[in-house]
Scaffold this motif. Structure first.
Motif, PDB file in Angstrom:
ATOM      1  N   UNK A   1      29.231  38.659  24.629  1.00 42.75           N
ATOM      2  CA  UNK A   1      30.537  39.166  25.078  1.00 42.75           C
ATOM      3  C   UNK A   1      30.706  39.059  26.584  1.00 42.75           C
ATOM      4  N   UNK A   2      29.715  38.478  27.250  1.00 38.75           N
ATOM      5  CA  UNK A   2      29.744  38.343  28.706  1.00 38.75           C
ATOM      6  C   UNK A   2      28.864  37.160  29.086  1.00 38.75           C
ATOM      7  N   UNK A   3      29.370  36.273  29.954  1.00 35.02           N
ATOM      8  CA  UNK A   3      28.582  35.109  30.326  1.00 35.02           C
ATOM      9  C   UNK A   3      27.547  35.442  31.404  1.00 35.02           C
ATOM     10  N   UNK A   4      27.993  36.142  32.451  1.00 35.10           N
ATOM     11  CA  UNK A   4      27.130  36.344  33.615  1.00 35.10           C
ATOM     12  C   UNK A   4      27.607  37.576  34.355  1.00 35.10           C
ATOM     13  N   UNK A   5      26.673  38.303  34.971  1.00 29.66           N
ATOM     14  CA  UNK A   5      27.071  39.478  35.741  1.00 29.66           C
ATOM     15  C   UNK A   5      26.130  39.677  36.926  1.00 29.66           C
ATOM     16  N   UNK A   6      26.658  40.333  37.946  1.00 27.84           N
ATOM     17  CA  UNK A   6      25.867  40.761  39.100  1.00 27.84           C
ATOM     18  C   UNK A   6      26.393  42.112  39.570  1.00 27.84           C
ATOM     19  N   UNK A   7      25.483  43.004  39.906  1.00 28.37           N
ATOM     20  CA  UNK A   7      25.837  44.269  40.543  1.00 28.37           C
ATOM     21  C   UNK A   7      25.239  44.242  41.944  1.00 28.37           C
ATOM     22  N   UNK A   8      26.080  44.363  42.950  1.00 29.14           N
ATOM     23  CA  UNK A   8      25.641  44.370  44.342  1.00 29.14           C
ATOM     24  C   UNK A   8      25.868  45.759  44.934  1.00 29.14           C
ATOM     25  N   UNK A   9      24.962  46.164  45.820  1.00 33.18           N
ATOM     26  CA  UNK A   9      25.104  47.458  46.489  1.00 33.18           C
ATOM     27  C   UNK A   9      24.982  47.235  47.985  1.00 33.18           C
ATOM     28  N   UNK A  10      25.964  47.747  48.732  1.00 29.44           N
ATOM     29  CA  UNK A  10      25.979  47.517  50.177  1.00 29.44           C
ATOM     30  C   UNK A  10      24.783  48.175  50.850  1.00 29.44           C
ATOM     31  N   UNK A  11      24.291  47.523  51.879  1.00 28.59           N
ATOM     32  CA  UNK A  11      23.094  48.037  52.547  1.00 28.59           C
ATOM     33  C   UNK A  11      23.364  49.293  53.363  1.00 28.59           C
ATOM     34  N   UNK A  12      24.586  49.423  53.875  1.00 29.18           N
ATOM     35  CA  UNK A  12      24.909  50.542  54.758  1.00 29.18           C
ATOM     36  C   UNK A  12      26.203  51.208  54.298  1.00 29.18           C
ATOM     37  N   UNK A  13      26.281  52.509  54.517  1.00 31.84           N
ATOM     38  CA  UNK A  13      27.522  53.225  54.239  1.00 31.84           C
ATOM     39  C   UNK A  13      28.596  52.750  55.212  1.00 31.84           C
ATOM     40  N   UNK A  14      29.791  52.518  54.696  1.00 33.61           N
ATOM     41  CA  UNK A  14      30.886  52.016  55.525  1.00 33.61           C
ATOM     42  C   UNK A  14      32.190  52.494  54.899  1.00 33.61           C
ATOM     43  N   UNK A  15      32.916  53.355  55.594  1.00 36.86           N
ATOM     44  CA  UNK A  15      34.125  53.952  55.036  1.00 36.86           C
ATOM     45  C   UNK A  15      35.248  52.947  54.864  1.00 36.86           C
ATOM     46  N   UNK A  16      35.135  51.772  55.480  1.00 35.70           N
ATOM     47  CA  UNK A  16      36.228  50.806  55.466  1.00 35.70           C
ATOM     48  C   UNK A  16      36.189  49.837  54.292  1.00 35.70           C
ATOM     49  N   UNK A  17      35.144  49.906  53.480  1.00 34.56           N
ATOM     50  CA  UNK A  17      35.051  48.929  52.386  1.00 34.56           C
ATOM     51  C   UNK A  17      34.239  49.516  51.236  1.00 34.56           C
ATOM     52  N   UNK A  18      33.769  48.651  50.311  1.00 30.60           N
ATOM     53  CA  UNK A  18      33.148  49.129  49.082  1.00 30.60           C
ATOM     54  C   UNK A  18      31.682  49.525  49.286  1.00 30.60           C
ATOM     55  N   UNK A  19      31.203  50.325  48.350  1.00 32.37           N
ATOM     56  CA  UNK A  19      29.777  50.664  48.291  1.00 32.37           C
ATOM     57  C   UNK A  19      29.055  49.792  47.274  1.00 32.37           C
ATOM     58  N   UNK A  20      29.736  49.438  46.192  1.00 31.26           N
ATOM     59  CA  UNK A  20      29.135  48.588  45.161  1.00 31.26           C
ATOM     60  C   UNK A  20      30.177  47.592  44.679  1.00 31.26           C
ATOM     61  N   UNK A  21      29.681  46.440  44.255  1.00 33.54           N
ATOM     62  CA  UNK A  21      30.553  45.373  43.768  1.00 33.54           C
ATOM     63  C   UNK A  21      29.979  44.837  42.467  1.00 33.54           C
ATOM     64  N   UNK A  22      30.826  44.775  41.447  1.00 35.68           N
ATOM     65  CA  UNK A  22      30.458  44.224  40.145  1.00 35.68           C
ATOM     66  C   UNK A  22      31.199  42.911  39.962  1.00 35.68           C
ATOM     67  N   UNK A  23      30.471  41.829  39.689  1.00 33.46           N
ATOM     68  CA  UNK A  23      31.070  40.517  39.460  1.00 33.46           C
ATOM     69  C   UNK A  23      30.759  40.107  38.026  1.00 33.46           C
ATOM     70  N   UNK A  24      31.799  39.993  37.222  1.00 37.75           N
ATOM     71  CA  UNK A  24      31.681  39.606  35.820  1.00 37.75           C
ATOM     72  C   UNK A  24      32.273  38.222  35.634  1.00 37.75           C
ATOM     73  N   UNK A  25      31.546  37.332  34.963  1.00 38.00           N
ATOM     74  CA  UNK A  25      32.033  35.989  34.665  1.00 38.00           C
ATOM     75  C   UNK A  25      32.150  35.841  33.153  1.00 38.00           C
ATOM     76  N   UNK A  26      33.332  35.388  32.709  1.00 40.84           N
ATOM     77  CA  UNK A  26      33.621  35.225  31.290  1.00 40.84           C
ATOM     78  C   UNK A  26      33.778  33.748  30.976  1.00 40.84           C
ATOM     79  N   UNK A  27      33.157  33.318  29.886  1.00 44.14           N
ATOM     80  CA  UNK A  27      33.271  31.919  29.476  1.00 44.14           C
ATOM     81  C   UNK A  27      34.586  31.658  28.750  1.00 44.14           C
ATOM     82  N   UNK A  28      35.087  32.660  28.041  1.00 41.12           N
ATOM     83  CA  UNK A  28      36.280  32.493  27.211  1.00 41.12           C
ATOM     84  C   UNK A  28      37.227  33.668  27.419  1.00 41.12           C
ATOM     85  N   UNK A  29      38.475  33.486  26.965  1.00 43.27           N
ATOM     86  CA  UNK A  29      39.438  34.583  26.998  1.00 43.27           C
ATOM     87  C   UNK A  29      38.987  35.726  26.097  1.00 43.27           C
TER      88      UNK A  29
END
Length: 276
Positions: A88-116
């Protein structure tokens, strides 16, 4: 994503280059620009691909970062692994920022789908567990942004290579999407391929927000460096690669006019929490 877009032979890592190596670098630069220019001409760059992606950013308070990190590792990562195992999912990555920063994200999830169908499967997950998290886990989250996206270019291995350290660079652009993709293929990718050839970068991916109006970003370049050493070499490798590419007049013209095409926003340095 297993296939790499690496082009030609290795660029010299040292700035003290012999005449022969300068000539080889110039020829490599021309080959890179020519190859990516030809790719841009193949088909309609704005046509929607079958493959799609979703990029989810999570924000927390500084005090909530440790709890968010634990949640991502202990709960979200196993859920994504199970979805991938079920097809149900082709590829995924969970990234976590190295430093606290109020101007942007703390974690980023990238999901790649092969099909609709895979993308639809995630929407069903999101309906029950928003952004993949249970209600109790969302207590550490102050904001979520989910951006449907299209992958438009990549290089390097699907697992982003050994010991990846990530730099995530968001952009806004001022031209039609088709023109921006052509710019990326003729100006950006020859550089990122050169960074891979120099050994500083493991892999890269460029994503375009499918509905970019009003978003915090319109395109996002995900760079997986070869450890902290690769990241530390960034400035030197960028300079050496641009010097080689400047021998190509088409690339040099793109470099001069890039300010009219896009603006770079705040980059983030992050580590991989989980991926598959």
């Amino acid at each position: 994503m297993k296939d790499a877009l690496m082009v030609g032979s290795t660029l010299p890592a040292q700035t003290n280059m012999t005449r022969g190596s300068r000539r080889a670098a110039a020829l490599l630069a021309m080959a890179m620009v020519t190859m990516h220019g030809a790719a841009a001409a193949d088909g309609d760059a704005t046509s929607r691909p079958t493959q799609s992606s979703l990029i989810v950013s999570y924000r927390s308070t500084p005090a909530g970062r440790p709890a968010l990190l634990h949640t991502l590792r202990a709960r979200l990562a196993p859920r994504l692994h199970a979805l991938q195992a079920e097809g149900r999912l082709m590829h995924y990555r969970i990234l976590f920022s190295r430093l606290a920063d109020a101007n942007t994200w703390d974690a980023l999830l990238i999901l790649d789908f092969r099909t609709d169908a895979q993308a639809a499967s995630w929407r069903a997950v999101d309906a029950e567990t928003p952004a993949g998290l249970a209600a109790t886990d969302l207590a550490q989250v102050t904001a979520v942004e989910s951006t449907p996206s299209d992958p438009v270019g990549k290089g390097g291995p699907a697992d982003d290579g050994p010991d990846p350290v990530y730099m995530v660079v968001p952009y806004d652009y001022f031209v039609p999407t088709k023109d921006y993709i052509a710019y990326a293929r003729s100006y950006v990718f020859p550089q990122t391929d050169g960074w891979i050839a120099a050994g500083a970068l493991n892999a890269y991916q460029l994503y375009i927000a499918r509905y970019g109006a009003g978003r915090n970003w319109m395109s996002m370049l995900v760079l997986a460096y070869h450890g902290d050493n690769g990241l530390d070499r960034r400035n030197d490798v960028v300079a050496a690669t641009r010097k080689a590419l400047s021998a190509n007049p088409d690339w040099a013209a793109r470099a001069t006019g890039k300010g009219h095409i896009r603006t770079e926003k705040a980059a983030m340095i992050a580590d991989l929490i989980a991926g598959g």
